[in-house]
Write an enzyme that holds these catalytic residues in place. Structure first.
Site, PDB file in Angstrom:
ATOM      1  N   GLU A   9       0.832  -1.200   0.000  1.00 21.65           N
ATOM      2  CA  GLU A   9       0.000   0.000   0.000  1.00 21.65           C
ATOM      3  C   GLU A   9       0.861   1.241   0.000  1.00 21.65           C
ATOM      4  O   GLU A   9       1.908   1.288   0.660  1.00 21.65           O
ATOM      5  CB  GLU A   9      -0.854   0.039   1.274  1.00 21.65           C
ATOM      6  CG  GLU A   9      -1.910  -1.009   1.318  1.00 21.65           C
ATOM      7  CD  GLU A   9      -2.747  -0.908   2.577  1.00 21.65           C
ATOM      8  OE1 GLU A   9      -3.552  -1.814   2.794  1.00 21.65           O
ATOM      9  OE2 GLU A   9      -2.579   0.056   3.349  1.00 21.65           O
ATOM     10  N   CYS A  19      -2.713   1.717   8.277  1.00 18.55           N
ATOM     11  CA  CYS A  19      -1.770   1.000   7.435  1.00 18.55           C
ATOM     12  C   CYS A  19      -2.087  -0.480   7.348  1.00 18.55           C
ATOM     13  O   CYS A  19      -2.395  -1.144   8.316  1.00 18.55           O
ATOM     14  CB  CYS A  19      -0.393   1.376   7.946  1.00 18.55           C
ATOM     15  SG  CYS A  19       0.733   0.244   8.568  1.00 18.55           S
TER      16      CYS A  19
HETATM   17  S1  SF4 Z   1       2.959  -0.125  13.116  1.00 15.87           S
HETATM   18 FE1  SF4 Z   1       4.230  -1.825  13.902  1.00 15.87          FE
HETATM   19  S2  SF4 Z   1       3.429  -3.678  12.883  1.00 15.87           S
HETATM   20 FE2  SF4 Z   1       2.635  -1.884  11.745  1.00 15.87          FE
HETATM   21  S3  SF4 Z   1       4.091  -1.591  10.078  1.00 15.87           S
HETATM   22 FE3  SF4 Z   1       4.743  -0.249  11.752  1.00 15.87          FE
HETATM   23  S4  SF4 Z   1       6.220  -1.462  12.935  1.00 15.87           S
HETATM   24 FE4  SF4 Z   1       5.108  -2.887  11.609  1.00 15.87          FE
END
Ligand code: SF4
Length: 346
Positions: free
Chosen positions: A91, A332
């Site tokens: 993404e 995300c």
């Molecule tokens: S928030 Fe944590 S689990 Fe999500 S992409 Fe970033 S490091 Fe990885």
């Protein structure tokens, strides 16, 4: 096949020479790719036909296809799910700000860090992205959405500091005049706190903005939502962040996702204020978005405001992040998970 988009002009000159082509063709190729947006070797008319044929056979210039696209109704955010050459998907999000477009990039397929509030890690870690695959995310936006680019944030899927070498090479490449010519001050990187790599980054001589995903005022709470806290303790992360500021002069931002009944009480705000007292930092507070994780709930407006007010009362610089794209599954990893689930349910 070589990955064309991972290369500097100097590297390309060397490769062209090895293949019997004229090294000066490298500057023509870079001009086509980065200035004229031509990504088909056969359309590079200044190159002799035999060179175009060699390049088409031996140099990959792959701009990912769009698997799905979501546009926020207000037009401020566009999210693309992009298909890489091996069929994996990532993404990438474009956010339109008053000062220009910012693109949020992924640095890995999946993520091993496994934060409780993040959809990206739900299907585990698959692999690192190459330098060229990060460049290709920017070119995909140029191709399908909008050519203007003001800044990038490495805040999409993946822990950038666990793909350290490629991420550094990528930022160095897009900083170059013959590619995107993007200033280091227009680049931000968000880490969950990979302490040794934070020191490496400070020594790298690239004054980018460093953001640290903090999300808790102590290790006990942090361990509940970020398994990486078992590995790197909060005092060590704070020390590394201070070192980054001392070396680069760049103020570190601490991201703090507010989750009801976990980390958003007044007591947490008080503890966070004590932790940050006297430091030249910024706290960026983000109420949790809808996630795929049951049980993690967004606090109410009053609770959010009390948290922010408490920090302000202690003179801690704080911003409440304007949530862009919440209507288009901007958290995300959500789009990719939806895609993976639909693939498996076919
Ligand atoms: S928030 Fe944590 S689990 Fe999500 S992409 Fe970033 S490091 Fe990885």
């Amino acid at each position: 096949m070589i990955d064309m988009l991972s290369m500097t002009q100097k590297e390309l000159r060397t490769w062209l020479t090895e293949k019997g082509m004229k090294p000066f063709r490298a500057s023509q190729i870079f001009h086509y790719i980065y200035q004229e947006n031509i990504w088909d070797w056969q359309d590079m008319r200044l190159l002799p036909q035999k060179d175009r044929d060699i390049l088409a056979a031996e140099a990959s210039l792959y701009i990912p296809e769009v698997v799905s696209r979501l546009d926020a109704p207000d037009g401020e955010t566009v999210k693309l799910l992009l298909r890489l050459s091996d069929n994996n998907t990532v993404e990438t999000v474009l956010m339109r700000h008053d000062y220009g477009n910012s693109i949020c990039l992924s640095t890995q397929v999946g993520c091993a860090v496994n934060c409780a509030f993040c959809a990206s890690a739900k299907n585990g870690f698959i692999r690192n992205l190459s330098v060229g695959e990060m460049v290709a995310q920017l070119l995909a936006f140029r191709k399908y959405v909008d050519p203007e680019l003001h800044s990038i944030v490495l805040m999409g899927t993946g822990e950038p500091l666990l793909n350290y070498d490629n991420v550094i090479a990528f930022m160095q490449l897009i900083h170059r005049e013959d590619t995107f010519f993007l200033g280091y001050r227009n680049m931000s990187l968000s880490t969950s706190g990979i302490v040794p790599r934070m020191y490496d980054l400070a020594a790298a001589g690239m004054p980018i903005t460093l953001a640290v995903s903090l999300h808790a005022p102590n290790d006990t709470i942090r361990r509940q939502i970020m398994p990486i806290a078992e590995r790197y303790a909060l005092p060590d992360i704070l020390k590394a962040a201070q070192h980054y500021f001392d070396v680069t002069g760049r103020r570190v931002t601490f991201e703090y996702i507010l989750i009801k009944n976990i980390n958003c009480s007044r007591a947490c705000a008080e503890e966070l204020s004590r932790l940050m007292a006297g430091k030249n930092i910024l706290i960026n507070v983000i109420p949790i978005n809808d996630t795929l994780t049951p049980g993690l709930v967004r606090p109410g407006k009053k609770e959010i405001q009390t948290f922010v007010d408490t920090l302000q009362a202690h003179k801690i610089p704080v911003t409440l992040r304007r949530e862009m794209g919440s209507k288009i599954q901007a958290a995300c990893g959500q789009l990719r998970i939806k895609h993976l689930n639909s693939d498996t349910s076919d």
